[in-house]
Design a protein around this motif. Structure first.
Motif, PDB file in Angstrom:
ATOM      1  N   GLU A   1       0.487  -1.603  -0.319  1.00  0.00           N
ATOM      2  CA  GLU A   1      -0.782   0.105  -0.041  1.00  0.00           C
ATOM      3  C   GLU A   1       0.662   1.510  -0.222  1.00  0.00           C
ATOM      4  OE1 GLU A   1      -2.254  -3.122   2.195  1.00  0.00           O
ATOM      5  OE2 GLU A   1      -0.257  -2.250   2.720  1.00  0.00           O
ATOM      6  N   ASN A   2       1.983   1.205   0.857  1.00  0.00           N
ATOM      7  CA  ASN A   2       3.155   2.454   1.022  1.00  0.00           C
ATOM      8  C   ASN A   2       2.330   3.067   1.265  1.00  0.00           C
ATOM      9  OD1 ASN A   2       4.180   2.680  -2.850  1.00  0.00           O
ATOM     10  ND2 ASN A   2       4.770   0.966  -1.022  1.00  0.00           N
ATOM     11  N   ASP A   3       2.201   2.637   2.682  1.00  0.00           N
ATOM     12  CA  ASP A   3       1.667   4.156   3.485  1.00  0.00           C
ATOM     13  C   ASP A   3       2.635   4.216   4.379  1.00  0.00           C
ATOM     14  OD1 ASP A   3       0.756   5.008   6.427  1.00  0.00           O
ATOM     15  OD2 ASP A   3      -1.407   3.268   6.179  1.00  0.00           O
ATOM     16  N   SER A   4       3.120   5.271   4.591  1.00  0.00           N
ATOM     17  CA  SER A   4       4.202   5.722   4.841  1.00  0.00           C
ATOM     18  C   SER A   4       4.468   5.526   6.543  1.00  0.00           C
ATOM     19  CB  SER A   4       4.060   7.287   4.797  1.00  0.00           C
ATOM     20  OG  SER A   4       3.755   7.742   5.206  1.00  0.00           O
ATOM     21  N   ARG A   5       3.141   5.031   7.456  1.00  0.00           N
ATOM     22  CA  ARG A   5       2.990   4.716   8.655  1.00  0.00           C
ATOM     23  C   ARG A   5       4.029   3.077   8.715  1.00  0.00           C
ATOM     24  NH1 ARG A   5      -2.884   5.805  10.606  1.00  0.00           N
ATOM     25  NH2 ARG A   5      -3.017   4.732   7.927  1.00  0.00           N
ATOM     26  N   ILE A   6       3.393   2.178   7.714  1.00  0.00           N
ATOM     27  CA  ILE A   6       4.011   0.966   7.647  1.00  0.00           C
ATOM     28  C   ILE A   6       5.481   0.347   6.663  1.00  0.00           C
ATOM     29  CG2 ILE A   6       3.153  -1.460   7.334  1.00  0.00           C
ATOM     30  CD1 ILE A   6       0.272  -0.173   7.563  1.00  0.00           C
ATOM     31  N   GLY A   7       5.683   1.786   7.396  1.00  0.00           N
ATOM     32  CA  GLY A   7       7.393   1.652   7.120  1.00  0.00           C
ATOM     33  C   GLY A   7       8.405   2.810   7.536  1.00  0.00           C
ATOM     34  N   ASN A   8       9.877   3.256   7.385  1.00  0.00           N
ATOM     35  CA  ASN A   8      11.243   3.962   8.152  1.00  0.00           C
ATOM     36  C   ASN A   8      11.004   5.347   7.452  1.00  0.00           C
ATOM     37  OD1 ASN A   8      11.130   2.473  10.096  1.00  0.00           O
ATOM     38  ND2 ASN A   8      12.017   1.142   9.264  1.00  0.00           N
ATOM     39  N   ASP A   9      11.046   6.182   7.227  1.00  0.00           N
ATOM     40  CA  ASP A   9      11.650   7.254   7.025  1.00  0.00           C
ATOM     41  C   ASP A   9      13.283   7.496   7.119  1.00  0.00           C
ATOM     42  OD1 ASP A   9       9.287   8.531   7.609  1.00  0.00           O
ATOM     43  OD2 ASP A   9       9.701   9.560   9.141  1.00  0.00           O
ATOM     44  N   PRO A  10      13.965   8.492   6.112  1.00  0.00           N
ATOM     45  CA  PRO A  10      15.323   8.590   5.973  1.00  0.00           C
ATOM     46  C   PRO A  10      15.601   8.086   7.546  1.00  0.00           C
ATOM     47  CG  PRO A  10      14.211   9.227   4.173  1.00  0.00           C
ATOM     48  CD  PRO A  10      12.652   9.659   5.420  1.00  0.00           C
ATOM     49  N   TYR A  11      17.165   6.906   6.908  1.00  0.00           N
ATOM     50  CA  TYR A  11      18.088   7.535   9.003  1.00  0.00           C
ATOM     51  C   TYR A  11      19.491   7.461   8.207  1.00  0.00           C
ATOM     52  CZ  TYR A  11      17.336   2.670   9.673  1.00  0.00           C
ATOM     53  OH  TYR A  11      16.890   1.516   8.810  1.00  0.00           O
ATOM     54  N   TRP A  12      19.999   8.056   9.275  1.00  0.00           N
ATOM     55  CA  TRP A  12      21.444   7.600   9.629  1.00  0.00           C
ATOM     56  C   TRP A  12      21.908   6.962  10.637  1.00  0.00           C
ATOM     57  CZ3 TRP A  12      25.270   8.899   5.897  1.00  0.00           C
ATOM     58  CH2 TRP A  12      24.817   9.800   5.195  1.00  0.00           C
ATOM     59  N   MET A  13      23.099   6.081  11.112  1.00  0.00           N
ATOM     60  CA  MET A  13      23.746   5.121  12.199  1.00  0.00           C
ATOM     61  C   MET A  13      25.294   5.089  11.541  1.00  0.00           C
ATOM     62  SD  MET A  13      21.394   3.173  13.252  1.00  0.00           S
ATOM     63  CE  MET A  13      22.035   1.194  13.626  1.00  0.00           C
ATOM     64  N   PHE A  14      25.632   5.466  13.495  1.00  0.00           N
ATOM     65  CA  PHE A  14      27.423   5.683  13.108  1.00  0.00           C
ATOM     66  C   PHE A  14      27.506   4.095  14.190  1.00  0.00           C
ATOM     67  CE2 PHE A  14      25.364   9.778  11.629  1.00  0.00           C
ATOM     68  CZ  PHE A  14      26.225  10.332  10.437  1.00  0.00           C
ATOM     69  N   ASP A  15      29.402   3.731  13.302  1.00  0.00           N
ATOM     70  CA  ASP A  15      29.728   2.608  14.061  1.00  0.00           C
ATOM     71  C   ASP A  15      31.259   3.223  14.413  1.00  0.00           C
ATOM     72  OD1 ASP A  15      27.335   1.574  14.901  1.00  0.00           O
ATOM     73  OD2 ASP A  15      27.811   0.501  13.016  1.00  0.00           O
ATOM     74  N   ALA A  16      31.512   2.964  16.053  1.00  0.00           N
ATOM     75  CA  ALA A  16      32.617   3.280  15.464  1.00  0.00           C
ATOM     76  C   ALA A  16      33.990   2.282  16.632  1.00  0.00           C
ATOM     77  CB  ALA A  16      33.661   4.391  16.752  1.00  0.00           C
ATOM     78  N   ARG A  17      35.631   1.966  16.030  1.00  0.00           N
ATOM     79  CA  ARG A  17      35.701   0.419  16.566  1.00  0.00           C
ATOM     80  C   ARG A  17      37.191   0.795  16.705  1.00  0.00           C
ATOM     81  NH1 ARG A  17      34.509  -4.825  17.251  1.00  0.00           N
ATOM     82  NH2 ARG A  17      36.866  -6.217  17.641  1.00  0.00           N
ATOM     83  N   LEU A  18      38.057   0.939  17.432  1.00  0.00           N
ATOM     84  CA  LEU A  18      39.406   0.550  18.154  1.00  0.00           C
ATOM     85  C   LEU A  18      40.401  -0.686  18.280  1.00  0.00           C
ATOM     86  CD1 LEU A  18      42.363   2.641  17.436  1.00  0.00           C
ATOM     87  CD2 LEU A  18      41.679   2.511  20.528  1.00  0.00           C
ATOM     88  N   ASP A  19      41.046  -0.952  16.971  1.00  0.00           N
ATOM     89  CA  ASP A  19      41.478  -2.527  17.399  1.00  0.00           C
ATOM     90  C   ASP A  19      42.921  -2.119  17.551  1.00  0.00           C
ATOM     91  OD1 ASP A  19      39.412  -4.640  17.297  1.00  0.00           O
ATOM     92  OD2 ASP A  19      39.048  -3.625  15.038  1.00  0.00           O
ATOM     93  N   TYR A  20      43.416  -3.460  18.623  1.00  0.00           N
ATOM     94  CA  TYR A  20      45.043  -3.438  19.107  1.00  0.00           C
ATOM     95  C   TYR A  20      45.553  -4.698  18.040  1.00  0.00           C
ATOM     96  CZ  TYR A  20      49.215  -3.954  21.416  1.00  0.00           C
ATOM     97  OH  TYR A  20      50.728  -4.909  21.581  1.00  0.00           O
ATOM     98  N   LYS A  21      46.657  -5.021  17.972  1.00  0.00           N
ATOM     99  CA  LYS A  21      47.163  -6.349  17.551  1.00  0.00           C
ATOM    100  C   LYS A  21      48.794  -6.384  17.646  1.00  0.00           C
ATOM    101  CE  LYS A  21      45.394  -8.560  13.504  1.00  0.00           C
ATOM    102  NZ  LYS A  21      45.187  -9.270  12.874  1.00  0.00           N
ATOM    103  N   THR A  22      49.006  -7.693  18.659  1.00  0.00           N
ATOM    104  CA  THR A  22      50.376  -7.883  19.292  1.00  0.00           C
ATOM    105  C   THR A  22      51.478  -7.677  18.223  1.00  0.00           C
ATOM    106  OG1 THR A  22      49.994  -9.966  19.801  1.00  0.00           O
ATOM    107  CG2 THR A  22      49.684  -8.474  21.498  1.00  0.00           C
ATOM    108  N   LEU A  23      52.353  -7.667  17.942  1.00  0.00           N
ATOM    109  CA  LEU A  23      53.287  -7.668  16.904  1.00  0.00           C
ATOM    110  C   LEU A  23      53.542  -9.149  16.627  1.00  0.00           C
ATOM    111  CD1 LEU A  23      56.508  -5.865  18.253  1.00  0.00           C
ATOM    112  CD2 LEU A  23      55.440  -5.416  16.464  1.00  0.00           C
TER     113      LEU A  23
END
Length: 837
Positions: free
Chosen positions: A765-787
């Motif tokens: 039906e393309n009812d906007s209530r049965i769906g999602n508006d546009p959106y952004w998502m953000f993630d972050a990560r810091l890794d450490y690895k030995t020699l």
């Protein structure tokens, strides 16, 4: 009158004006993206043009093949995103659902805890979560096609690679792959001692432990590998009905605001082992599951190997409970209050109210998804799920000169119980207890001849048999119960042939055909029975149904590909695929008013052009694909209001309907810069989709209580011109990372991920209530690895802005007076420690 253009009418049906405008724009973009790599390649020096890059240098690649390993990625072109084990760890992927956040034009949703995903690729898939549903996206694990949706969200345990093949697959992966394939390859045993473990701790007491140990038993002949994984997390929300459940039912004229749960709750304590039906659970949306695998590799000689793995697991999680947005107006006397909506029974979730009348009634409430506390509510049911999986797979490989033979033998079983509150209120009006069990046996064999002169021939066959038994108890009131007993037996046979032929040094043709046979035997029994004193009274049951249908289908599918590789760093392909998805039975038919006639098989003619280019010593890589689909009888999910035996509305029945014609045109582009430890990747997905011809005739049967006569009314809905479900027009996935090597210390790698998704609909039906508006998502990560690389520590945060969206949503406006939806996951953060030996 629709605009017509001959080149846009390959099958004689006109496209709408909007589709033609977008087609022209995408055609121009496709021309530019085809010409630019050739111009840039011509500007490169001879030394650069002849260089080749490691295809695993990045997470995303655009070409894969039916085999495994790095070299196999160059064998057969198609649009694909590939993840290795390090990439899966960096994005925190517990199962394939997480891949959708990092793969443009891939959507994976589920209203349950760990089963029955709704998979879509390029806007094509299946939103049906019934136990007998077969997706248009094939899930293949260690060369085994997983037919049961109950097992498709199993944990990613000790995985080598996961590949998302975007687009119909007609030959090698021909069964129910009209949208694409998600292919998982696990680590097989090796002839050396290895071990490793990964431990994670995060917000909400999230705890994960994964490990493996690999041991050679007879050097170079026999090796074994054991892997395991355990995951748990505290609940995210609270069920306020747990402590407040002894109230009388209100009369319909009194608004129900806040926490009110009732006597007369339906109970069936003997079915579920810890009886969530007897008392609504206090909390919701936790996580607890484990999985294990034992592998045995036997290689008696150089050309023969047997790889056996026995696997299983159990999920005991509580699903994210449905939330609601009321759609019914609220009256005060004769006046409609403008700032509040409720359900048909005048229920309002208390924590969405922020203005009240003197008598305590809600005057104003927020009606957007995520209002109030999106993880808590007043539920007369819990979302408990118990899922047990077990299986065994034997992969056999034999090679003798130009001939090779591969065989996959498999058996899988599933056993599932689910409690669901589908109306998301304390009322008993759409509550269900669902159980299903299935077993599958599969044999897939291929004989391959490779003359080592540029010609490879493959012939093979597949046999699959599955039996599903489901028993459902559904209530639309505390005293009205529907029992369903469902059996579906499936037999699928296929024979296929495939050829790869190097016509010249730079041009290769490949293609194949597959003949598919499928037989489904579907039987359903429905019984309406009163519920008195916590007992189902079968002696007083009405509307007993016992119906059976058999469906036979024999249809071909196939694909043709031309590859042109002017240099090692510039590659193109064109592809045509004829895709097929078999017939489908609606698994929740209630009575004779709902047909169990199988829905027509869906077909697609898909055209695709793709490229893979690398420039400046592979500092820059650009891959992409443009595609056009023409679908016939596409299977579309719809939630329809059904009638009980007296003709009254009371149930919402999920079922599939056929869209006569639908089309989509789109583009995927991945641009990556890798230089001096910096890696910046941007992946773009664009889709324009349209139901070109989609009309639905709904028949309503009502029994006149005075005369006893049936009154039939008809309602025609025309969805032609609407967008396809789960098909956002624009998706952007990007990441930037830097590998910083510190002398005598180790390696630090910060990484930042971002993604954008435009508006998406969950119903035709393309009812906007049965769906999602546009959106952004953000993630972050810091890794450490030995020699030495044996120890790795990572700190991460996902969903930094705590962005909320609906995972999926359903239209319950007519029966419940609401739109119900599944909430997304909140912001999480934690640390991960990995040790390898």
């Amino acid at each position: 009158m629709p605009f017509e253009s001959s080149w846009l009418r390959p099958f004689g049906r006109p496209l709408g004006r909007r589709a033609c405008v977008l087609a022209a724009r995408l055609l121009l973009l496709l021309v530019l993206t085809t010409v630019m790599p050739l111009v840039l390649a011509a500007q490169e020096s001879p030394s650069t043009a002849g260089s080749s890059a490691d295809p695993w240098a990045g997470v995303e690649e655009m070409i894969v093949s039916g085999g495994s390993g790095v070299g196999a990625l160059l064998a057969a072109p198609t649009s694909v995103v590939a993840f290795d084990s390090d990439a899966l760890k960096s994005i925190g992927a517990l199962n394939i659902a997480k891949l959708a956040d990092y793969t443009p034009n891939l959507e994976i949703n589920s209203p349950y805890a760990a089963s029955n995903p709704q998979l879509f690729i390029r806007g094509v898939g299946l939103q049906d979560s019934n136990s007998n549903a077969s997706s248009a996206v094939a899930v293949v694990v260690d060369n085994v096609y997983v037919n049961s949706p109950a097992g498709q969200l199993a944990a990613l345990l000790d995985v080598q690679t996961v590949e998302v093949l975007r687009g119909p697959q007609g030959a090698k992966y021909g069964r129910n792959a009209s949208a694409g394939v998600v292919r998982i390859v696990t680590n097989r045993p090796e002839h050396e001692v290895k071990a490793g473990t990964t431990m994670t701790y995060g917000r909400f007491n999230q705890a994960e432990v994964e490990g493996f140990i690999n041991v050679p038993v007879v050097q170079d002949v026999v090796a074994t590998r054991i892997a395991f994984k355990y995951v748990r997390r505290d609940p995210l929300g609270e069920n306020r009905c747990h402590d407040d459940k002894n109230n009388n039912f209100p009369v319909s004229s009194i608004p129900l605001i806040g926490t009110k749960c009732f006597d007369g709750l339906v109970r069936e304590p003997s079915r579920f082992r810890d009886s969530p039906l007897a008392t609504p659970p206090k909390q919701a949306n936790d996580r607890e599951n484990w999985y294990g695998r034992w592998g045995l590799l036997v290689e008696p000689n150089e050309g023969l190997s047997f790889n056996l793995n026995i696997h299983g697991g159990e999920n005991l999680s509580m699903a994210p409970q449905f939330q609601l947005r009321g759609t019914a107006p609220v009256r005060s006397g004769l006046t409609i209050l403008p700032d509040i909506t409720a359900t048909a029974k005048r229920y309002v979730d208390y924590d969405t109210c922020h203005a009240f009348l003197p008598n305590g009634d809600c005057l104003r409430n927020d009606r957007f998804p995520g209002a109030g506390d999106p993880f808590s509510g007043d539920w007369g049911r819990g979302g408990k799920e118990r899922l047990m999986l077990a299986g065994a797979t034997l992969n056999t490989d034999w090679t003798n000169g130009p001939l090779s033979f591969t065989s996959v033998t498999n058996v899988e079983t599933t056993d599932r119980e689910i409690v669901i509150d589908f109306d998301a209120t304390p009322y008993v009006q759409a509550d269900a207890f669902l159980t299903d069990r299935s077993w599958q046996v599969l044999e897939d064999a291929k004989l391959i001849w490779d003359d080592d002169q540029g010609l490879t021939l493959t012939v093979g066959g597949q046999y699959m048999q599955e039996e599903l038994n489901a028993f459902n108890s559904i209530w639309n009131s505390p005293s009205s119960n529907l029992l369903q007993d469902i059996t579906q037996a499936t037999l699928a046979l296929a024979a296929f042939a495939y050829v790869e032929w190097e016509l010249t040094e730079n041009v290769t043709f490949e293609g194949g055909a597959r003949l598919n046979y499928e037989r489904k035997n579907f039987q359903i029994t429905s019984t309406y029975a009163p519920f008195v004193d916590d007992q189902i009274v079968l002696s007083s049951s009405t509307g007993y149904e016992n119906r059976r249908k058999v469906s036979d289908l024999t249809q071909p599918s196939g694909e043709m590909i031309m590859r042109y590789e002017p240099t090692d760093d510039v590659k193109f392909y064109t592809r045509f695929t004829r895709g097929l998805k078999g017939r489908h039975f609606n698994g929740n038919a209630l009575s004779d008013n709902q047909s169990i006639q199988p829905k027509k098989a869906e077909y697609v003619n898909a055209f695709e052009v793709g490229w893979d280019t690398r420039w400046f010593d592979s500092i820059v890589s650009w891959t992409g694909a443009g595609f056009f689909y023409d679908y016939e009888n596409q299977q579309v999910y719809q939630l329809l209001d059904a009638q009980t035996e007296d003709g009254s509305r009371g149930f919402a029945v999920p079922q599939l309907i056929n869209a006569k014609d639908s089309r989509l045109i789109g583009l995927e582009s991945d641009l990556t810069l890798s230089w001096e430890g910096i890696r910046w990747s941007n992946s773009l997905g664009m889709i324009y989709s349209e139901y070109s011809d989609f009309k639905v005739l709904n028949e309503t049967i009502r029994v006149d209580q005075t005369t006893g006569q049936e009154i039939r009314t008809f309602d025609v809905k025309d969805y032609s011109g609407n967008l396809l479900v789960n098909a956002p027009a624009l998706t952007l996935v990007g990441s930037i990372s830097y590998v910083w090597e510190v002398t005598n210390v180790g390696t630090f790698t910060p990484r930042f991920d971002y993604r954008y998704k435009s508006q998406v609909f969950f119903s035709p039906e393309n009812d906007s209530r049965i769906g999602n508006d546009p959106y952004w998502m953000f993630d972050a990560r810091l890794d450490y690895k030995t020699l030495d690389g044996n120890i790795e520590v990572g700190a991460w945060i996902q969903n930094i802005l705590d962005q909320f969206y609906a995972v999926t949503a359903y239209d319950r406006k007519k029966t419940v007076g609401a739109i119900v939806y599944v909430p997304s996951q909140p912001r999480t953060f934690g640390v991960t420690l990995t040790y390898r030996y």
